[in-house]
Design a protein around this motif. Sequence first.
Motif, PDB file in Angstrom:
ATOM      1  N   UNK A   1     -23.367   7.540-108.621  1.00 57.20           N
ATOM      2  CA  UNK A   1     -21.809   7.162-107.414  1.00 57.20           C
ATOM      3  C   UNK A   1     -22.940   6.757-106.124  1.00 57.20           C
ATOM      4  N   UNK A   2     -22.493   5.990-105.438  1.00 61.70           N
ATOM      5  CA  UNK A   2     -22.533   5.254-104.405  1.00 61.70           C
ATOM      6  C   UNK A   2     -21.874   6.378-103.126  1.00 61.70           C
ATOM      7  N   UNK A   3     -22.523   5.450-101.945  1.00 60.35           N
ATOM      8  CA  UNK A   3     -21.482   6.127-100.516  1.00 60.35           C
ATOM      9  C   UNK A   3     -20.531   5.001-100.145  1.00 60.35           C
ATOM     10  N   UNK A   4     -20.456   4.377-100.246  1.00 58.77           N
ATOM     11  CA  UNK A   4     -19.348   3.310 -99.490  1.00 58.77           C
ATOM     12  C   UNK A   4     -19.219   4.005 -98.146  1.00 58.77           C
ATOM     13  N   UNK A   5     -18.016   3.952 -97.580  1.00 62.59           N
ATOM     14  CA  UNK A   5     -17.435   3.380 -96.025  1.00 62.59           C
ATOM     15  C   UNK A   5     -17.880   5.024 -95.487  1.00 62.59           C
ATOM     16  N   UNK A   6     -18.158   6.026 -96.530  1.00 65.22           N
ATOM     17  CA  UNK A   6     -18.739   7.423 -96.063  1.00 65.22           C
ATOM     18  C   UNK A   6     -20.159   7.409 -95.549  1.00 65.22           C
ATOM     19  N   UNK A   7     -20.395   7.167 -96.613  1.00 65.91           N
ATOM     20  CA  UNK A   7     -22.420   6.744 -96.227  1.00 65.91           C
ATOM     21  C   UNK A   7     -22.650   5.872 -94.565  1.00 65.91           C
ATOM     22  N   UNK A   8     -21.887   4.111 -94.740  1.00 58.72           N
ATOM     23  CA  UNK A   8     -21.153   3.959 -93.065  1.00 58.72           C
ATOM     24  C   UNK A   8     -21.378   4.361 -92.446  1.00 58.72           C
ATOM     25  N   UNK A   9     -20.980   4.709 -91.879  1.00 57.42           N
ATOM     26  CA  UNK A   9     -20.128   5.825 -91.259  1.00 57.42           C
ATOM     27  C   UNK A   9     -21.273   6.621 -90.293  1.00 57.42           C
ATOM     28  N   UNK A  10     -21.460   7.520 -91.556  1.00 55.16           N
ATOM     29  CA  UNK A  10     -23.169   8.530 -91.062  1.00 55.16           C
ATOM     30  C   UNK A  10     -24.158   7.154 -89.949  1.00 55.16           C
ATOM     31  N   UNK A  11     -24.131   6.754 -91.427  1.00 54.76           N
ATOM     32  CA  UNK A  11     -25.077   5.725 -90.707  1.00 54.76           C
ATOM     33  C   UNK A  11     -25.443   4.623 -89.878  1.00 54.76           C
ATOM     34  N   UNK A  12     -24.419   4.550 -89.587  1.00 57.70           N
ATOM     35  CA  UNK A  12     -23.574   3.458 -87.701  1.00 57.70           C
ATOM     36  C   UNK A  12     -23.533   5.117 -87.136  1.00 57.70           C
ATOM     37  N   UNK A  13     -23.315   5.499 -86.850  1.00 55.51           N
ATOM     38  CA  UNK A  13     -23.156   6.871 -85.644  1.00 55.51           C
ATOM     39  C   UNK A  13     -25.277   7.254 -85.715  1.00 55.51           C
ATOM     40  N   UNK A  14     -25.250   7.986 -86.832  1.00 56.64           N
ATOM     41  CA  UNK A  14     -26.766   8.216 -86.594  1.00 56.64           C
ATOM     42  C   UNK A  14     -27.867   6.767 -86.407  1.00 56.64           C
TER      43      UNK A  14
ATOM     44  N   UNK B   1     -29.785   6.969 -82.665  1.00 58.20           N
ATOM     45  CA  UNK B   1     -31.529   6.585 -82.902  1.00 58.20           C
ATOM     46  C   UNK B   1     -32.219   7.389 -83.779  1.00 58.20           C
ATOM     47  N   UNK B   2     -31.175   7.912 -84.958  1.00 54.56           N
ATOM     48  CA  UNK B   2     -31.838   8.827 -85.930  1.00 54.56           C
ATOM     49  C   UNK B   2     -32.787   7.483 -86.591  1.00 54.56           C
ATOM     50  N   UNK B   3     -34.152   8.297 -86.736  1.00 58.62           N
ATOM     51  CA  UNK B   3     -34.757   7.336 -87.918  1.00 58.62           C
ATOM     52  C   UNK B   3     -34.544   7.244 -89.374  1.00 58.62           C
ATOM     53  N   UNK B   4     -34.535   5.873 -89.827  1.00 55.21           N
ATOM     54  CA  UNK B   4     -34.301   5.168 -91.176  1.00 55.21           C
ATOM     55  C   UNK B   4     -34.329   6.584 -92.330  1.00 55.21           C
ATOM     56  N   UNK B   5     -35.530   7.733 -92.411  1.00 52.97           N
ATOM     57  CA  UNK B   5     -35.355   8.058 -93.025  1.00 52.97           C
ATOM     58  C   UNK B   5     -34.339   9.193 -93.102  1.00 52.97           C
ATOM     59  N   UNK B   6     -34.090   9.468 -91.632  1.00 52.20           N
ATOM     60  CA  UNK B   6     -33.018  10.166 -91.551  1.00 52.20           C
ATOM     61  C   UNK B   6     -31.521  10.190 -92.572  1.00 52.20           C
ATOM     62  N   UNK B   7     -31.441   8.606 -92.087  1.00 48.23           N
ATOM     63  CA  UNK B   7     -30.050   8.336 -91.937  1.00 48.23           C
ATOM     64  C   UNK B   7     -29.363   7.920 -93.386  1.00 48.23           C
ATOM     65  N   UNK B   8     -31.355   7.471 -94.117  1.00 46.33           N
ATOM     66  CA  UNK B   8     -31.059   7.796 -95.730  1.00 46.33           C
ATOM     67  C   UNK B   8     -30.940   8.807 -96.179  1.00 46.33           C
ATOM     68  N   UNK B   9     -31.639   9.882 -95.591  1.00 45.75           N
ATOM     69  CA  UNK B   9     -30.498  11.622 -95.682  1.00 45.75           C
ATOM     70  C   UNK B   9     -29.367  11.546 -95.822  1.00 45.75           C
ATOM     71  N   UNK B  10     -29.059  10.905 -94.601  1.00 45.16           N
ATOM     72  CA  UNK B  10     -27.147  11.299 -94.744  1.00 45.16           C
ATOM     73  C   UNK B  10     -26.558  10.257 -95.818  1.00 45.16           C
TER      74      UNK B  10
END
Length: 230
Positions: free
Chosen positions: A46-59, A63-72
């Motif tokens: 399963x993918x993350x869709x807009x739930x993933x995008x919500x967290x990645x955008x906010x993170x 100023x979060x690092x890419x790795x932290x965004x990936x973990x979210x």
Amino acid sequence: MTTMDVVVLSLGGSVLVKDEDPSAYLSELAQALAEVSSNAKLYIVTGGGRIARFYIRAGRALGAAEQSLDLMGIDTTRLNARLVITAMKGHACPEPPRDYEEAVRAGMSYPVVVMGGVAPGVTTDAVSARLAERVGATRLVNATSVDGAYTSDPKKDVCAKRIPRMSHAELVKLVSGTAKGAGPTTVFDPVGAEVLARCRIPLTIVDGRSVKNLKLALEGKDCVGTAVSS
Ligand code: UTP
């Protein structure tokens, strides 16, 4: 003796979390998946869709690092896996595997295995392709929010035409050079496309919102979409 097909489904987050309440869609989907699994071993990523995008955008804004965004992102894909597992009502393994080894083990005990992402730096399309290689899949189906690969982005170009079939090499060329970093990608992830080309595993890209058509694709039957083979 007949051997069972092994089918991997990359279930895009965009398909999974499209409405405020996806329960009607998920019930219909779960019913179709259960039917498919009576004739095939089924692995779903399963993918993350807009739930993933919500967290990645906010993170990212924080100023979060890419790795932290990936973990979210991975956490949201696993959350979506739990939703599908819930809809499957005891038909799937109760816990989403955390890696390929666990997925293979779960596949020995359950007719359906549902998992999310596994490690930073890729998307669930790539995970589904690597899993397909690992389990020796008969086919991989990508259920996304468009009904196949197009000559250009159908959401932006009214002249875009769906490509009914193409080779792995053509898919690799079509998706190469697309998005890097956490967040949305293209019709199929370039890393995943390379894996499938190497292993010659057929891929069908379909609109996951049509459960009837998705079921045909999972069963290896004629359907509306893009068929990719060597
Ligand atoms: P997705 O696979 O949902 O990516 O994972 P996507 O490109 O947004 O796909 P769609 O739009 O749902 O089809 C969401 C994010 O989670 C991280 C990545 O940052 C990805 O963009 N992720 C996912 C990982 O880092 N590793 C994984 O194994 C899976």
